[in-house]
Design a protein around this motif. Structure first.
Motif, short mmCIF file in Angstrom:
data_model
loop_
_atom_site.label_atom_id
_atom_site.label_comp_id
_atom_site.label_asym_id
_atom_site.label_seq_id
_atom_site.Cartn_x
_atom_site.Cartn_y
_atom_site.Cartn_z
N GLN A 26 -19.14 51.95 34.53
CA GLN A 26 -18.84 52.00 35.96
C GLN A 26 -19.71 51.05 36.77
O GLN A 26 -19.25 50.38 37.68
CB GLN A 26 -18.99 53.42 36.50
N GLY A 27 -20.98 50.96 36.43
CA GLY A 27 -21.87 50.10 37.20
C GLY A 27 -21.95 48.69 36.67
O GLY A 27 -22.72 47.87 37.20
N LEU A 28 -21.17 48.37 35.64
CA LEU A 28 -21.25 47.06 35.01
C LEU A 28 -20.06 46.17 35.30
O LEU A 28 -20.20 44.96 35.48
CB LEU A 28 -21.38 47.22 33.49
N VAL A 29 -18.86 46.76 35.29
CA VAL A 29 -17.66 45.94 35.36
C VAL A 29 -17.44 45.39 36.77
O VAL A 29 -17.91 45.97 37.75
CB VAL A 29 -16.43 46.75 34.92
N PRO A 30 -16.75 44.27 36.89
CA PRO A 30 -16.47 43.70 38.21
C PRO A 30 -15.70 44.68 39.09
O PRO A 30 -14.87 45.45 38.61
CB PRO A 30 -15.63 42.46 37.88
N ASP A 31 -15.97 44.64 40.39
CA ASP A 31 -15.34 45.57 41.31
C ASP A 31 -13.94 45.16 41.72
O ASP A 31 -13.14 45.98 42.14
CB ASP A 31 -16.19 45.72 42.58
N ALA A 32 -13.64 43.86 41.62
CA ALA A 32 -12.35 43.39 42.13
C ALA A 32 -11.84 42.26 41.25
O ALA A 32 -12.52 41.76 40.36
CB ALA A 32 -12.49 42.93 43.58
N SER A 33 -10.64 41.85 41.55
CA SER A 33 -10.00 40.70 40.91
C SER A 33 -9.89 40.85 39.40
O SER A 33 -10.01 39.88 38.66
CB SER A 33 -10.79 39.41 41.23
N VAL A 34 -9.66 42.07 38.94
CA VAL A 34 -9.45 42.23 37.51
C VAL A 34 -7.98 41.97 37.19
O VAL A 34 -7.10 42.19 38.01
CB VAL A 34 -9.85 43.64 37.02
N GLU A 35 -7.73 41.47 36.01
CA GLU A 35 -6.39 41.10 35.61
C GLU A 35 -5.68 42.30 34.99
O GLU A 35 -6.32 43.26 34.57
CB GLU A 35 -6.46 39.95 34.60
N PRO A 36 -4.36 42.28 34.94
CA PRO A 36 -3.63 43.38 34.31
C PRO A 36 -4.06 43.56 32.87
O PRO A 36 -4.47 42.62 32.21
CB PRO A 36 -2.16 42.93 34.40
N TRP A 37 -3.96 44.81 32.38
CA TRP A 37 -4.34 45.09 31.00
C TRP A 37 -3.13 45.61 30.24
O TRP A 37 -2.35 46.40 30.78
CB TRP A 37 -5.44 46.15 31.00
N PRO A 38 -2.89 45.18 28.99
CA PRO A 38 -3.70 44.20 28.27
C PRO A 38 -3.40 42.78 28.73
O PRO A 38 -2.27 42.48 29.09
CB PRO A 38 -3.29 44.39 26.82
N ARG A 39 -4.40 41.95 28.73
CA ARG A 39 -4.25 40.57 29.14
C ARG A 39 -3.70 39.75 27.98
O ARG A 39 -4.13 39.88 26.86
CB ARG A 39 -5.61 40.00 29.55
N ARG A 40 -2.75 38.89 28.26
CA ARG A 40 -2.21 38.00 27.24
C ARG A 40 -2.90 36.65 27.39
O ARG A 40 -2.77 35.97 28.40
CB ARG A 40 -0.70 37.82 27.40
N ARG A 41 -3.64 36.26 26.40
CA ARG A 41 -4.39 35.00 26.47
C ARG A 41 -3.48 33.82 26.19
O ARG A 41 -2.59 33.87 25.35
CB ARG A 41 -5.52 35.00 25.44
N ALA A 42 -3.74 32.71 26.89
CA ALA A 42 -3.09 31.46 26.55
C ALA A 42 -3.61 31.00 25.20
O ALA A 42 -4.77 31.19 24.87
CB ALA A 42 -3.39 30.40 27.61
N VAL A 43 -2.75 30.43 24.39
CA VAL A 43 -3.13 29.99 23.05
C VAL A 43 -3.17 28.46 23.04
O VAL A 43 -2.15 27.82 23.23
CB VAL A 43 -2.14 30.50 21.99
N PRO A 44 -4.34 27.85 22.86
CA PRO A 44 -4.42 26.40 22.87
C PRO A 44 -3.78 25.80 21.63
O PRO A 44 -3.75 26.40 20.57
CB PRO A 44 -5.92 26.13 22.89
N THR A 45 -3.26 24.60 21.77
CA THR A 45 -2.65 23.89 20.67
C THR A 45 -3.25 22.50 20.59
O THR A 45 -3.32 21.79 21.58
CB THR A 45 -1.12 23.78 20.87
N ILE A 46 -3.67 22.10 19.39
CA ILE A 46 -4.36 20.83 19.23
C ILE A 46 -3.49 19.66 19.66
O ILE A 46 -3.96 18.67 20.19
CB ILE A 46 -4.81 20.64 17.75
N GLY A 47 -2.19 19.80 19.45
CA GLY A 47 -1.30 18.68 19.75
C GLY A 47 -1.34 18.20 21.18
O GLY A 47 -0.96 17.07 21.47
N PHE A 48 -1.79 19.06 22.12
CA PHE A 48 -1.85 18.64 23.52
C PHE A 48 -3.16 17.96 23.86
O PHE A 48 -3.35 17.49 24.96
CB PHE A 48 -1.65 19.84 24.44
N GLY A 49 -4.13 17.92 22.91
CA GLY A 49 -5.42 17.31 23.19
C GLY A 49 -5.40 15.84 22.83
O GLY A 49 -4.76 15.40 21.89
N ARG A 50 -6.15 15.04 23.59
CA ARG A 50 -6.26 13.62 23.32
C ARG A 50 -7.70 13.21 23.51
O ARG A 50 -8.38 13.68 24.43
CB ARG A 50 -5.38 12.79 24.25
#
Length: 373
Positions: free
Chosen positions: A347-371
């Motif tokens: 209770q005294g540790l977690v952020p008070d606001a701006s939390v994202e919906p749970w469960p959060r779906r993470r973006a998955v990086p792909t090497i092909g887009f890196g240069r």
């Protein structure tokens, strides 16, 4: 020269904020090991069948191996320094950038090895399990990495996570312990079959040892993981034994504390890296000075959140996920009050606001887009 910690790429809770002073070590946690490129196939309905071609509905890539632990620590707000070898191929470049720029991990003790190919693991996740195929060449010795960055290394850190290898010492572990670093040891399956604690020579330098139930029982010759935990405290001050679906049990001989926390029931999509996340959560709570039961509960929570996502380092939760989970479970009708009290320390540790919906779906990086630049 040790660099300053990178600024996080997203808002962070600093679990050690109240403890920080001007004379602190520059890093909260130091670790060393092998970084793999993990390629994860998801959306498989079953295991691949010999002689057939299977199509996965999803694929992602991320740094793996020791990067799973380093990422888990960094996302929990700990200033993390990693010594590892990186190949000079595109895979190595991708992993370096993902860890340094994406996660804010210090790679000052790391180096790029000319002509060395990055180790690769292909992971296939299905039915809550995983199958992995890996390829790699022998990496440079870990001690050489430490020695190359000059005298006085490994860098000063509050803690270090060490993977103990039967029959082999890693001199940096004793060096770190002599400098006041608190060493947390984990261990893999003993391929020699000896299961001899005397073979884990660096255990004497560890503050805590975190095997799973089968490993703990084999090392102590007992038939109960809780008995094994108590037996291990003859060798190390704090023993933490993970019990799979039953949770975890821990004993601290210095304080006389013992604690058992049940696992959180979740739908497991991919267990890759869950053990690393558990250790990261326990290290975080220990450095923050929490009671043993709170450390155990937090470690189990972070591991439970991680198995709901695919991939190793990709799935490591940060404080946004922890906060979203805490708010979500408090709103579930009929929630057991005793279970909620077990996690009231959040209770005294977690952020008070701006939390994202749970469960959060993470973006998955792909090497092909890196240069390369």
């Amino acid at each position: 020269m040790v660099g300053a910690p990178h600024a996080p790429t997203h808002p962070q809770v600093d679990p050690l904020a109240a403890l920080r002073t001007a004379g602190d070590p520059p890093w909260d946690v130091y670790l060393t090991g092998t970084v793999f490129l993990d390629i994860v196939f998801t959306g498989l309905d079953s295991a691949p069948v010999r002689g057939t071609e299977s199509w996965a509905r999803g694929m992602g890539s991320s740094p793996g191996g020791v990067a799973n632990m380093a990422t888990a620590l960094a996302r929990l707000g700990l200033r993390t320094s990693l010594a590892a070898a990186f190949g000079d191929d595109h895979y190595g470049e991708y992993c370096w950038d993902a860890l340094e720029q994406g996660e804010g991990i210090d790679l000052t003790p790391s180096r790029v090895v000319p002509g060395w190919h990055s180790p690769v693991t292909v992971s296939m996740a299905y039915e809550g399990e995983r199958t992995m195929v890996s390829h790699g060449h022998e990496p440079p010795p870990e001690d050489a990495l430490v020695q190359e960055v000059g005298p006085g290394r490994p860098p000063r850190a509050r803690a270090a996570v060490a993977s103990l290898t039967p029959g082999r010492r890693a001199p940096w572990i004793a060096d770190a312990a002599r400098k006041g670093t608190r060493v947390f040891g984990d261990v893999g399956w003993d391929e020699t079959g000896a299961w001899d604690l005397a073979g884990l020579a660096d255990l004497q330098h560890c503050e805590a040892f975190l095997p799973n139930a089968e490993e703990a029982m084999r090392y102590t010759g007992t038939d109960c993981p809780r008995t094994a935990a108590h037996a291990l405290t003859r060798y190390v001050p704090c023993a933490v034994v993970t019990l799979g679906a039953e949770g975890a049990y821990a004993v601290d001989r210095r304080t006389g504390e013992s604690a058992e926390v049940p696992a959180i029931a979740v739908e497991a999509l991919d267990p890759t890296g869950a053990g690393d996340v558990f250790v990261a959560g326990f290290v975080t709570g220990t450095l923050a000075g929490w009671p043993l039961a709170d450390r155990l509960a937090f470690a189990g929570l972070t591991a439970a959140l991680s198995v709901q996502e695919f991939g190793g380092s990709l799935s490591a939760p940060g404080w946004s996920e922890v906060a979203a989970w805490w708010r979500r479970v408090q709103s579930v009708p009929g929630q057991d009050p005793a279970a909620l009290r077990r996690y009231a320390f959040l209770q005294g540790l977690v952020p008070d606001a701006s939390v994202e919906p749970w469960p959060r779906r993470r973006a998955v990086p792909t090497i092909g887009f890196g240069r390369s630049a």
